[in-house]
Design a protein around this motif. Sequence first.
Motif, PDB file in Angstrom:
ATOM      1  N   UNK A 244       0.855  -1.179   0.000  1.00 44.32           N
ATOM      2  CA  UNK A 244       0.000   0.000   0.000  1.00 44.32           C
ATOM      3  C   UNK A 244       0.890   1.228   0.000  1.00 44.32           C
ATOM      4  N   UNK A 245       0.774   2.019  -1.078  1.00 41.68           N
ATOM      5  CA  UNK A 245       1.641   3.189  -1.281  1.00 41.68           C
ATOM      6  C   UNK A 245       3.093   2.735  -1.197  1.00 41.68           C
ATOM      7  N   UNK A 246       3.886   3.298  -0.278  1.00 39.43           N
ATOM      8  CA  UNK A 246       5.291   2.905  -0.194  1.00 39.43           C
ATOM      9  C   UNK A 246       5.577   1.986   0.993  1.00 39.43           C
ATOM     10  N   UNK A 247       4.525   1.299   1.472  1.00 40.98           N
ATOM     11  CA  UNK A 247       4.674   0.317   2.545  1.00 40.98           C
ATOM     12  C   UNK A 247       4.522  -1.092   1.972  1.00 40.98           C
ATOM     13  N   UNK A 248       5.369  -2.007   2.463  1.00 38.62           N
ATOM     14  CA  UNK A 248       5.399  -3.372   1.936  1.00 38.62           C
ATOM     15  C   UNK A 248       5.412  -4.369   3.092  1.00 38.62           C
ATOM     16  N   UNK A 249       4.672  -5.457   2.922  1.00 40.00           N
ATOM     17  CA  UNK A 249       4.654  -6.554   3.876  1.00 40.00           C
ATOM     18  C   UNK A 249       5.063  -7.844   3.175  1.00 40.00           C
ATOM     19  N   UNK A 250       5.870  -8.630   3.836  1.00 38.53           N
ATOM     20  CA  UNK A 250       6.206  -9.977   3.381  1.00 38.53           C
ATOM     21  C   UNK A 250       5.837 -10.913   4.536  1.00 38.53           C
ATOM     22  N   UNK A 251       4.850 -11.789   4.292  1.00 36.35           N
ATOM     23  CA  UNK A 251       4.263 -12.581   5.372  1.00 36.35           C
ATOM     24  C   UNK A 251       4.400 -14.065   5.069  1.00 36.35           C
ATOM     25  N   UNK A 252       4.807 -14.822   6.097  1.00 37.34           N
ATOM     26  CA  UNK A 252       4.865 -16.280   6.012  1.00 37.34           C
ATOM     27  C   UNK A 252       4.200 -16.847   7.259  1.00 37.34           C
ATOM     28  N   UNK A 253       3.205 -17.724   7.062  1.00 33.36           N
ATOM     29  CA  UNK A 253       2.455 -18.302   8.176  1.00 33.36           C
ATOM     30  C   UNK A 253       2.696 -19.809   8.187  1.00 33.36           C
ATOM     31  N   UNK A 254       3.279 -20.290   9.278  1.00 36.56           N
ATOM     32  CA  UNK A 254       3.520 -21.721   9.455  1.00 36.56           C
ATOM     33  C   UNK A 254       2.349 -22.326  10.204  1.00 36.56           C
ATOM     34  N   UNK A 255       1.696 -23.304   9.589  1.00 35.46           N
ATOM     35  CA  UNK A 255       0.504 -23.898  10.177  1.00 35.46           C
ATOM     36  C   UNK A 255       0.856 -24.799  11.347  1.00 35.46           C
ATOM     37  N   UNK A 283       6.969 -11.860   9.759  1.00 34.27           N
ATOM     38  CA  UNK A 283       6.653 -10.635   9.026  1.00 34.27           C
ATOM     39  C   UNK A 283       7.917  -9.818   8.804  1.00 34.27           C
ATOM     40  N   UNK A 284       8.074  -9.343   7.591  1.00 31.45           N
ATOM     41  CA  UNK A 284       9.042  -8.291   7.283  1.00 31.45           C
ATOM     42  C   UNK A 284       8.244  -7.106   6.766  1.00 31.45           C
ATOM     43  N   UNK A 285       8.383  -5.968   7.425  1.00 32.01           N
ATOM     44  CA  UNK A 285       7.618  -4.764   7.093  1.00 32.01           C
ATOM     45  C   UNK A 285       8.589  -3.667   6.685  1.00 32.01           C
ATOM     46  N   UNK A 286       8.367  -3.097   5.491  1.00 34.68           N
ATOM     47  CA  UNK A 286       9.277  -2.104   4.946  1.00 34.68           C
ATOM     48  C   UNK A 286       8.549  -0.823   4.570  1.00 34.68           C
ATOM     49  N   UNK A 287       9.244   0.270   4.687  1.00 32.47           N
ATOM     50  CA  UNK A 287       8.846   1.531   4.057  1.00 32.47           C
ATOM     51  C   UNK A 287       9.903   1.855   3.030  1.00 32.47           C
ATOM     52  N   UNK A 288       9.474   1.944   1.763  1.00 28.69           N
ATOM     53  CA  UNK A 288      10.422   1.989   0.647  1.00 28.69           C
ATOM     54  C   UNK A 288      11.318   0.750   0.745  1.00 28.69           C
ATOM     55  N   UNK A 289      12.622   0.932   0.831  1.00 28.29           N
ATOM     56  CA  UNK A 289      13.518  -0.214   0.939  1.00 28.29           C
ATOM     57  C   UNK A 289      14.071  -0.402   2.348  1.00 28.29           C
ATOM     58  N   UNK A 290      13.495   0.305   3.304  1.00 26.61           N
ATOM     59  CA  UNK A 290      14.002   0.264   4.665  1.00 26.61           C
ATOM     60  C   UNK A 290      13.138  -0.641   5.534  1.00 26.61           C
ATOM     61  N   UNK A 291      13.755  -1.613   6.193  1.00 27.97           N
ATOM     62  CA  UNK A 291      13.038  -2.524   7.080  1.00 27.97           C
ATOM     63  C   UNK A 291      12.700  -1.815   8.383  1.00 27.97           C
ATOM     64  N   UNK A 292      11.411  -1.739   8.676  1.00 25.68           N
ATOM     65  CA  UNK A 292      10.924  -1.136   9.920  1.00 25.68           C
ATOM     66  C   UNK A 292      10.763  -2.198  10.999  1.00 25.68           C
ATOM     67  N   UNK A 293      10.361  -3.384  10.587  1.00 29.79           N
ATOM     68  CA  UNK A 293       9.981  -4.429  11.539  1.00 29.79           C
ATOM     69  C   UNK A 293      10.218  -5.776  10.899  1.00 29.79           C
ATOM     70  N   UNK A 294      10.898  -6.658  11.625  1.00 23.07           N
ATOM     71  CA  UNK A 294      11.108  -8.023  11.162  1.00 23.07           C
ATOM     72  C   UNK A 294      11.080  -8.925  12.390  1.00 23.07           C
TER      73      UNK A 294
END
Length: 323
Positions: A244-255, A283-294
């Motif tokens: 969404x806009x310049x925010x990115x999420x990369x999500x992996x859910x292990x069952x 979760x890896x959460x980025x704004x542009x190319x900068x990781x905010x939260x992992x």
Amino acid sequence: MIFNIWHPENFHGMNKKNFFEGWYFKNTDSQKKYVFAVIPGVSIGDDSHSFIQIIDNNNFSKYYRFKLEDFKYTNNPFSVTIGNNFFSLEKLILNLDDISADLNFENIKPWPVNLFNPGAMGPYGFLNFLECYHGILSFNHNIKGSVIVRGEQKDYENGNGYIEKDWGRSFPKSWIWASSNDFEDYDASFSLSIANVPFGKSYFVGFIMGLYLNGEIYKFTTYNGAKIYDLMIKENIITFKAKRKNYYLDVSIKKGEGNILLAPKNGNMTGRVNESLNSEISIVFKKDNNIIFSSKGIHAGLEVNGDILKDIENDKKGKVYLK
């Protein structure tokens, strides 16, 4: 009551037929070892009654049935009483055969409500013909109190919790639901719902996704321009990306291993859903190319029901994309 639109926590079932409503309270102990979810609710249909469902991370699940008249509520402020069990946004009291609890909640963090967005549903919350509505009442909050499970005392003097709810006629035809508020070293919580939403004679696959992080709530939803892509569901893992806009999420859910809960169909609690409280969300959460939260969230709730991949594939105008 039109003002209930802006109060997703409130009871919405006054004078309704073929209707269900349930509140979901997830509670993690101080040591992050024991987790249980309690779902008080009401079923109005062919077999009207109220109920309390319990599920935990030790493979326990039970449905406690009550009479419809055992269900009492107030909406200003919100509270629900079923028998001698009490639920609000500040307190939970359980007096059941297998579990008793007296918990106080502090510093709840709800999905924001404003004039044009009455909670997690956004503008869709104003529509009166949807089969299911969803609310996030607290991404994360502090818990203090006591819990006894089948005679064993659990440490809840510094626990944490999550609260959401659903109401309407039926759960969706297909959906993915996941949430965790147990991320190591972070004041963080993640909630995801992807579902088939009937709309007129057709449907669309909509989604509500929120990341609470250190006092901020980052929203990725069907109605705010976000999209989900590269969604894959395998036997033991779900992966996707979101933007969404310049925010990115990369999500992996292990069952993780789950157990059975009852679910509504046209107001009646006749469906069956497998829910895990032993899954993990990375979760890896980025704004542009900068990781905010992992980080990795443990004790994650997870449900995967119906053929959501087929529904996504056939939804040509949707905002959820497969590989």
